[in-house]
Design a protein around this motif. Structure first.
Motif, mmCIF file in Angstrom:
data_model
loop_
_atom_site.group_PDB
_atom_site.id
_atom_site.type_symbol
_atom_site.label_atom_id
_atom_site.label_comp_id
_atom_site.label_asym_id
_atom_site.label_seq_id
_atom_site.Cartn_x
_atom_site.Cartn_y
_atom_site.Cartn_z
ATOM 1 N N HIS A 4 -34.234 5.666 -7.274
ATOM 2 C CA HIS A 4 -33.574 6.682 -8.279
ATOM 3 C C HIS A 4 -32.094 6.680 -7.625
ATOM 4 N N VAL A 5 -31.067 6.324 -8.421
ATOM 5 C CA VAL A 5 -29.759 6.458 -8.254
ATOM 6 C C VAL A 5 -29.164 7.711 -9.022
ATOM 7 N N ILE A 6 -28.745 8.261 -7.926
ATOM 8 C CA ILE A 6 -27.953 9.644 -8.568
ATOM 9 C C ILE A 6 -26.343 9.647 -8.603
ATOM 10 N N ASP A 7 -25.990 9.844 -10.082
ATOM 11 C CA ASP A 7 -24.715 10.098 -10.457
ATOM 12 C C ASP A 7 -24.386 11.479 -10.157
ATOM 13 N N VAL A 8 -23.506 11.922 -8.953
ATOM 14 C CA VAL A 8 -23.227 13.193 -8.784
ATOM 15 C C VAL A 8 -22.606 13.750 -9.846
ATOM 16 N N SER A 202 -15.920 20.349 -1.691
ATOM 17 C CA SER A 202 -15.855 19.913 -3.147
ATOM 18 C C SER A 202 -17.158 18.892 -3.110
ATOM 19 N N PRO A 203 -18.240 18.639 -3.747
ATOM 20 C CA PRO A 203 -18.981 17.625 -3.944
ATOM 21 C C PRO A 203 -18.683 16.269 -4.142
ATOM 22 N N LYS A 204 -17.270 16.323 -5.341
ATOM 23 C CA LYS A 204 -16.907 15.425 -5.709
ATOM 24 C C LYS A 204 -15.784 14.568 -4.808
ATOM 25 N N PHE A 205 -15.291 15.384 -3.894
ATOM 26 C CA PHE A 205 -14.448 14.909 -2.678
ATOM 27 C C PHE A 205 -15.603 14.298 -1.573
ATOM 28 N N LEU A 206 -16.646 14.916 -1.510
ATOM 29 C CA LEU A 206 -17.569 14.345 -0.550
ATOM 30 C C LEU A 206 -18.109 13.003 -1.129
ATOM 31 N N VAL A 207 -18.181 12.757 -2.343
ATOM 32 C CA VAL A 207 -18.664 11.621 -2.969
ATOM 33 C C VAL A 207 -17.651 10.451 -2.543
ATOM 34 N N LYS A 209 -15.602 10.267 -0.223
ATOM 35 C CA LYS A 209 -15.474 10.142 1.223
ATOM 36 C C LYS A 209 -17.064 9.492 1.739
ATOM 37 N N GLY A 210 -17.968 9.384 0.679
ATOM 38 C CA GLY A 210 -19.129 8.646 1.379
ATOM 39 C C GLY A 210 -19.973 9.652 2.069
ATOM 40 N N ARG A 211 -19.989 10.996 2.136
ATOM 41 C CA ARG A 211 -20.590 11.855 3.160
ATOM 42 C C ARG A 211 -21.666 12.425 2.525
ATOM 43 N N VAL A 212 -22.926 11.416 2.354
ATOM 44 C CA VAL A 212 -24.124 11.564 1.812
ATOM 45 C C VAL A 212 -24.922 12.834 2.137
ATOM 46 N N ALA A 213 -25.025 13.147 3.444
ATOM 47 C CA ALA A 213 -26.103 14.131 3.760
ATOM 48 C C ALA A 213 -25.448 15.256 3.220
ATOM 49 N N GLU A 214 -24.113 15.795 3.397
ATOM 50 C CA GLU A 214 -23.605 16.820 2.903
ATOM 51 C C GLU A 214 -23.893 17.137 1.349
ATOM 52 N N PRO A 237 -21.913 5.570 -5.044
ATOM 53 C CA PRO A 237 -20.709 6.073 -4.372
ATOM 54 C C PRO A 237 -19.345 5.893 -5.405
ATOM 55 N N GLY A 238 -18.415 7.007 -5.078
ATOM 56 C CA GLY A 238 -17.379 7.080 -5.893
ATOM 57 C C GLY A 238 -16.534 5.699 -6.415
ATOM 58 N N HIS A 239 -16.196 5.319 -7.395
ATOM 59 C CA HIS A 239 -15.703 4.101 -7.526
ATOM 60 C C HIS A 239 -14.306 4.054 -8.090
#
Length: 455
Positions: A4-8, A202-207, A209-214, A237-239
């Motif tokens: 599964h690939v999650i689109d945040v 913010s989760p979108k900021f985390l995306v 920055k690639g901070r997957v665990a958070e 990842p954010g593109h």
């Protein structure tokens, strides 16, 4: 097997409104309560210091504008910091700055110069709170209720703060002095420990920055029914990263028309809001209203602004047509202000001031959400910060121009004419924003929900 690939972005947009959302909305509401309170309380200082400090009308306008100069600087700089380093730390820094200099204003602002300097420094913190709270809540709100949810959080807090400033102005300042406005404002210190403990990134900021665990932890809180999926899925990842100057990115061809329309509209809207709200207590005394009633007009504007923003936000969420509805709101607000040029009666004053708050300030609340929705995550905080930063140029000029017009013409009527015409112009210019930029689901990623891989 299927991985599964999650689109945040989709996970956030499709989520149900949960306890986590309401808790975040309450946090943002508390933040913007202090923002609204601190932004509008200088209007209740003018009455007390104009005589003792020997101020002319133009200088009195600077009492309000000085804080807005700081807001301009803070709003312009914070967006870049938030997009580079994170929403959470930038927001906490803004609250610290606001709290410290509000307290110093109560202690040491004993002249026109010291008041203006301390208000400018306070404004640099305030310039972080409202735009970044707007960005924050838009990045977490389910898309189908984004405007309504943001208004219940950000706008309710801001309007409640402005209302509280009016209440303190009416009931506390006559006996405790104008400094009581800032003693009460410094209670924002109480909020700081709570914010440090509870405010998430913010989760979108985390995306980005690639901070997957958070990201996994936050998504599990937002949508606990899918927590088992988040534990093992791949986070897409954010593109949409950019390099270079984020402000210049807002003027690239895909954003340029919308950016210019939003900036000019925000300039005119905040010119109206601060020109009117900064002078309304003083002007209403000149129009024959009592002291308590005149100071109460400021609170009335703030109460009606939340109702107006909520109605407009609900209409936008339900029917779309955001540009047209925004244009209608500013047009009706402009007509209400222009009515004050021709009629002076208690009922007319109350009705028109209430309508100005309902339509003009209410539309500004939705413009903030409109702006956040018009840009991608990597430039969103910068976009909202620049909208409010450029708008604050209008906010700075509003009280000053209103004072200068009164000083030049010895009448408040030219002030109402300038504010009413500016509101009508704002309603026309927002129609030039690019529909596709605003209404498209720009956060959607083109990846499939799941991809097949070899076992």
């Amino acid at each position: 097997m299927v991985a599964h690939v999650i689109d945040v972005h989709e996970e956030l947009e499709d989520a149900k409104v949960s306890a986590f959302h309401w808790r975040l909305g309450a946090i943002m509401g508390l933040l913007t309560l202090f923002d609204g309170y601190d932004t509008f309380n200088p209007a209740y200082v003018i009455h007390y210091v104009a005589g003792p400090w020997g101020l002319k009308a133009g200088q009195s306008g600077l009492l309000i504008s000085s804080g807005l100069v700081g807001f301009l600087l803070g709003a312009a700089v914070h967006g870049v910091a938030a997009d580079r380093f994170g929403r959470r730390g930038t927001l906490l820094a803004g609250l610290w700055i606001t709290s410290v200099f509000t307290l110093l204003t109560a202690l040491f602002a004993n002249s026109f110069l010291t008041f203006c300097v301390l208000r400018l420094l306070t404004g640099m913190g305030l310039g972080v709170l409202l735009p970044l709270a707007t960005t924050y809540i838009n990045e977490l709100a389910p898309r189908r209720v984004a405007n309504t949810f943001a208004l219940w959080g950000v706008a309710l807090g801001w309007a409640a703060g402005g209302t509280l400033a009016g209440v303190v102005g009416v009931f506390a300042t006559p006996s405790l002095g104008w400094q009581s406005l800032y003693w009460i404002g410094s209670l924002s210190f109480v909020l700081l420990p709570f914010m440090h403990l509870t405010l998430p990134e913010s989760p979108k900021f985390l995306v980005l920055k690639g901070r997957v665990a958070e990201i996994r932890q936050m998504l599990a809180k937002l949508r606990p029914e899918r927590a088992h999926l988040y534990a093992s899925a791949t986070i897409f990842p954010g593109h949409n990263k950019t390099s270079g100057n984020l402000i210049l990115e807002l003027l690239q061809p895909r954003y340029r028309r919308t950016t210019i329309a939003i900036w000019v509209t925000a300039f005119l809207s905040l010119f109206c809001i601060f020109g009117l709200s900064g002078w309304i207590p003083t002007v209403m005394i000149q129009r024959g209203e009592t002291f308590a009633t005149s100071f109460g007009f400021g609170a009335l504007m703030q109460i009606m602004s939340f109702i107006g923003g909520l109605v407009l936000g609900h209409l936008v969420d339900r029917f779309g047509h955001s540009r047209g509805l925004l244009g209608l709101w500013w047009g009706l607000g402009g007509c209400a202000v222009l009515t004050l040029v021709f009629l002076n009666d208690h009922v007319v004053n109350v009705t028109c001031v209430a309508a100005a708050g309902f339509f003009i300030i209410g539309a500004q609340f939705v413009l903030n959400n409109f702006t956040a929705a018009a840009y991608e995550t990597n430039v969103r905080a910068t976009a909202v910060g620049m909208e409010l930063g450029v708008g604050r140029v209008g906010a700075i000029l509003g009280p000053f121009v209103a004072g200068a017009l009164q000083q030049t013409y010895q009448s408040f009527l030219p002030m109402f004419i300038s504010i009413g015409c500016a509101a009508l112009a704002a309603g026309g210019i927002i129609l030039f924003a690019n529909r596709s930029s605003v209404n498209a689901s720009i956060e959607r990623l083109a990846s499939p929900k799941a991809v097949s891989t070899a076992a």
